[in-house]
Design a protein around this motif. Structure first.
Motif, PDB file in Angstrom:
ATOM      1  N   SER A   1      49.240  19.232  57.738  1.00 16.24           N
ATOM      2  CA  SER A   1      47.903  19.457  58.302  1.00 16.24           C
ATOM      3  C   SER A   1      47.855  20.660  59.229  1.00 16.24           C
ATOM      4  O   SER A   1      46.777  21.187  59.505  1.00 16.24           O
ATOM      5  CB  SER A   1      47.429  18.208  59.059  1.00 16.24           C
ATOM      6  N   THR A   2      49.017  21.102  59.716  1.00 12.62           N
ATOM      7  CA  THR A   2      49.034  22.247  60.638  1.00 12.62           C
ATOM      8  C   THR A   2      48.603  23.544  59.947  1.00 12.62           C
ATOM      9  O   THR A   2      48.258  24.510  60.620  1.00 12.62           O
ATOM     10  CB  THR A   2      50.438  22.440  61.246  1.00 12.62           C
ATOM     11  N   THR A   3      48.622  23.547  58.605  1.00 12.20           N
ATOM     12  CA  THR A   3      48.243  24.771  57.881  1.00 12.20           C
ATOM     13  C   THR A   3      47.190  24.519  56.801  1.00 12.20           C
ATOM     14  O   THR A   3      46.893  25.423  56.027  1.00 12.20           O
ATOM     15  CB  THR A   3      49.483  25.406  57.211  1.00 12.20           C
ATOM     16  N   VAL A   4      46.630  23.289  56.748  1.00 11.10           N
ATOM     17  CA  VAL A   4      45.767  22.943  55.611  1.00 11.10           C
ATOM     18  C   VAL A   4      44.525  23.819  55.509  1.00 11.10           C
ATOM     19  O   VAL A   4      44.066  24.137  54.407  1.00 11.10           O
ATOM     20  CB  VAL A   4      45.383  21.443  55.675  1.00 11.10           C
ATOM     21  N   LYS A   5      43.984  24.265  56.628  1.00 10.52           N
ATOM     22  CA  LYS A   5      42.765  25.085  56.578  1.00 10.52           C
ATOM     23  C   LYS A   5      43.073  26.578  56.674  1.00 10.52           C
ATOM     24  O   LYS A   5      42.157  27.405  56.612  1.00 10.52           O
ATOM     25  CB  LYS A   5      41.798  24.669  57.687  1.00 10.52           C
ATOM     26  N   LEU A   6      44.348  26.902  56.802  1.00  6.04           N
ATOM     27  CA  LEU A   6      44.735  28.314  56.919  1.00  6.04           C
ATOM     28  C   LEU A   6      44.342  29.134  55.685  1.00  6.04           C
ATOM     29  O   LEU A   6      43.832  30.259  55.836  1.00  6.04           O
ATOM     30  CB  LEU A   6      46.237  28.410  57.174  1.00  6.04           C
ATOM     31  N   PRO A   7      44.537  28.618  54.447  1.00  6.98           N
ATOM     32  CA  PRO A   7      44.104  29.397  53.275  1.00  6.98           C
ATOM     33  C   PRO A   7      42.611  29.719  53.301  1.00  6.98           C
ATOM     34  O   PRO A   7      42.199  30.817  52.922  1.00  6.98           O
ATOM     35  CB  PRO A   7      44.458  28.480  52.099  1.00  6.98           C
ATOM     36  N   GLN A   8      41.783  28.745  53.760  1.00  5.35           N
ATOM     37  CA  GLN A   8      40.335  28.983  53.833  1.00  5.35           C
ATOM     38  C   GLN A   8      40.012  30.042  54.885  1.00  5.35           C
ATOM     39  O   GLN A   8      39.179  30.930  54.655  1.00  5.35           O
ATOM     40  CB  GLN A   8      39.614  27.685  54.167  1.00  5.35           C
ATOM     41  N   ILE A   9      40.687  29.963  56.031  1.00  4.25           N
ATOM     42  CA  ILE A   9      40.477  30.946  57.099  1.00  4.25           C
ATOM     43  C   ILE A   9      40.865  32.341  56.622  1.00  4.25           C
ATOM     44  O   ILE A   9      40.119  33.313  56.803  1.00  4.25           O
ATOM     45  CB  ILE A   9      41.292  30.554  58.355  1.00  4.25           C
ATOM     46  N   LEU A  10      42.026  32.454  55.982  1.00  2.43           N
ATOM     47  CA  LEU A  10      42.517  33.752  55.515  1.00  2.43           C
ATOM     48  C   LEU A  10      41.625  34.333  54.423  1.00  2.43           C
ATOM     49  O   LEU A  10      41.409  35.546  54.372  1.00  2.43           O
ATOM     50  CB  LEU A  10      43.956  33.619  55.004  1.00  2.43           C
ATOM     51  N   LYS A  11      41.094  33.459  53.566  1.00  2.00           N
ATOM     52  CA  LYS A  11      40.227  33.944  52.473  1.00  2.00           C
ATOM     53  C   LYS A  11      38.951  34.558  53.036  1.00  2.00           C
ATOM     54  O   LYS A  11      38.484  35.598  52.551  1.00  2.00           O
ATOM     55  CB  LYS A  11      39.893  32.801  51.515  1.00  2.00           C
TER      56      LYS A  11
ATOM     57  N   TYR B   1      47.584   9.071  62.338  1.00  2.00           N
ATOM     58  CA  TYR B   1      46.370   9.868  62.559  1.00  2.00           C
ATOM     59  C   TYR B   1      46.647  11.283  63.063  1.00  2.00           C
ATOM     60  O   TYR B   1      45.715  12.077  63.248  1.00  2.00           O
ATOM     61  CB  TYR B   1      45.473   9.170  63.591  1.00  2.00           C
ATOM     62  N   GLY B   2      47.912  11.633  63.253  1.00  5.22           N
ATOM     63  CA  GLY B   2      48.257  12.901  63.907  1.00  5.22           C
ATOM     64  C   GLY B   2      47.610  14.131  63.302  1.00  5.22           C
ATOM     65  O   GLY B   2      47.320  15.109  64.006  1.00  5.22           O
ATOM     66  N   GLU B   3      47.360  14.090  61.982  1.00  8.05           N
ATOM     67  CA  GLU B   3      46.782  15.271  61.338  1.00  8.05           C
ATOM     68  C   GLU B   3      45.389  15.586  61.864  1.00  8.05           C
ATOM     69  O   GLU B   3      44.939  16.734  61.805  1.00  8.05           O
ATOM     70  CB  GLU B   3      46.732  15.094  59.813  1.00  8.05           C
ATOM     71  N   LEU B   4      44.696  14.566  62.396  1.00  8.44           N
ATOM     72  CA  LEU B   4      43.331  14.786  62.875  1.00  8.44           C
ATOM     73  C   LEU B   4      43.284  15.816  64.002  1.00  8.44           C
ATOM     74  O   LEU B   4      42.336  16.604  64.091  1.00  8.44           O
ATOM     75  CB  LEU B   4      42.715  13.463  63.350  1.00  8.44           C
ATOM     76  N   ALA B   5      44.305  15.802  64.864  1.00 11.90           N
ATOM     77  CA  ALA B   5      44.340  16.755  65.975  1.00 11.90           C
ATOM     78  C   ALA B   5      44.437  18.194  65.463  1.00 11.90           C
ATOM     79  O   ALA B   5      43.710  19.085  65.912  1.00 11.90           O
ATOM     80  CB  ALA B   5      45.521  16.439  66.895  1.00 11.90           C
ATOM     81  N   PHE B   6      45.336  18.417  64.495  1.00  5.18           N
ATOM     82  CA  PHE B   6      45.512  19.760  63.949  1.00  5.18           C
ATOM     83  C   PHE B   6      44.315  20.185  63.104  1.00  5.18           C
ATOM     84  O   PHE B   6      43.921  21.354  63.113  1.00  5.18           O
ATOM     85  CB  PHE B   6      46.799  19.813  63.119  1.00  5.18           C
TER      86      PHE B   6
END
Length: 238
Positions: A45-55, A94-99
């Motif tokens: 989860s620490t990088t799950v939205k990184l591809p969307q941000i980079l795109k 639930y830890g992924e929710l924070a990231f």
């Protein structure tokens, strides 16, 4: 038997069975697998939205993206994280929710940047969130209201995906949506159903993951369906 515990995971049962040449029993193995998968989800989860941000940054465009979808996602993550924190669930559950919340806020900020000029309603929504989020995360609200908020977050996540799904359908395109981010969202929801059941999380938590499977699966299928095949190169005449 010597206890071998690490990050809430008890390896002694499984290792004891393996050392005796036996395969660990289900009651011994499933909780361990659940914990391991839970921490894998948190790590991913620490990088799950990184591809969307980079795109978005690469193309300097938010073409085809629903701003409302990403705003509602931030609200949903905030409520879900606050609820899990104050219910005392293990971090692996639930830890992924924070990231995801941190990345979702960054993503909305980038979308706002490429949506200039921002309208008055957008500023009001942003200021309301900044004013209320700290109170919700601190759990400084009535317990009944807290339960109602958590119950509503499933609807929030559902309706966060609907504008994007509709925009994809209407445009017959998924614009700047990231396939990798959508794939990780879908896979994470599937795994989280299993880990939530194993961790004996409330059924409302499991329901949220099931909704995530349906909505993220729909968006993922749209990306695959509307993806344009690469243009064929014309052969040069001899």
């Amino acid at each position: 038997m010597v206890e071998m515990k690490f990050l809430g995971m008890d390896f002694s049962c499984a290792l004891g069975s393996l050392s005796n040449g036996e395969f660990p029993e289900k009651d011994c193995l499933l909780p361990l697998i659940s914990k391991l998968l839970g921490y894998c989800i948190v790590a991913a989860s620490t990088t799950v939205k990184l591809p969307q941000i980079l795109k978005i940054l690469q193309h300097r465009s938010i073409r085809g993206l629903s701003v409302l979808s990403f705003e509602l996602e931030v609200v949903g993550y905030t409520i879900a994280l606050a609820y899990c924190l104050h219910k005392g669930l293990p971090f692996s559950a639930y830890g992924e929710l924070a990231f995801l919340l941190i990345q979702a806020i960054i993503l909305v900020a980038i979308i706002y940047y490429f949506s200039q000029p921002l309208g008055t309603k957008t500023w009001i929504r942003a200021l309301l969130y900044c004013g209320l989020a700290p109170t919700i995360l601190a759990g400084q609200i009535d317990p009944l209201l807290f339960e109602a908020l958590y119950a509503s977050q499933h609807a929030i996540f559902f309706f966060a995906r609907i504008p994007q799904i509709w925009a994809n359908f209407k445009n017959k395109s998924t614009g700047e949506l990231s396939f990798l981010t959508s794939l990780m969202n879908f896979g994470g929801s599937m795994v989280r159903v299993f880990t939530s059941i194993q961790e004996k999380a409330p059924m409302s938590v499991v329901l949220g993951s099931v909704i995530g499977i349906m909505t993220n699966g729909t968006i993922l299928s749209q990306i695959l369906f509307y993806q344009k095949p690469p243009a064929k190169k014309e052969k040069k005449a001899d």
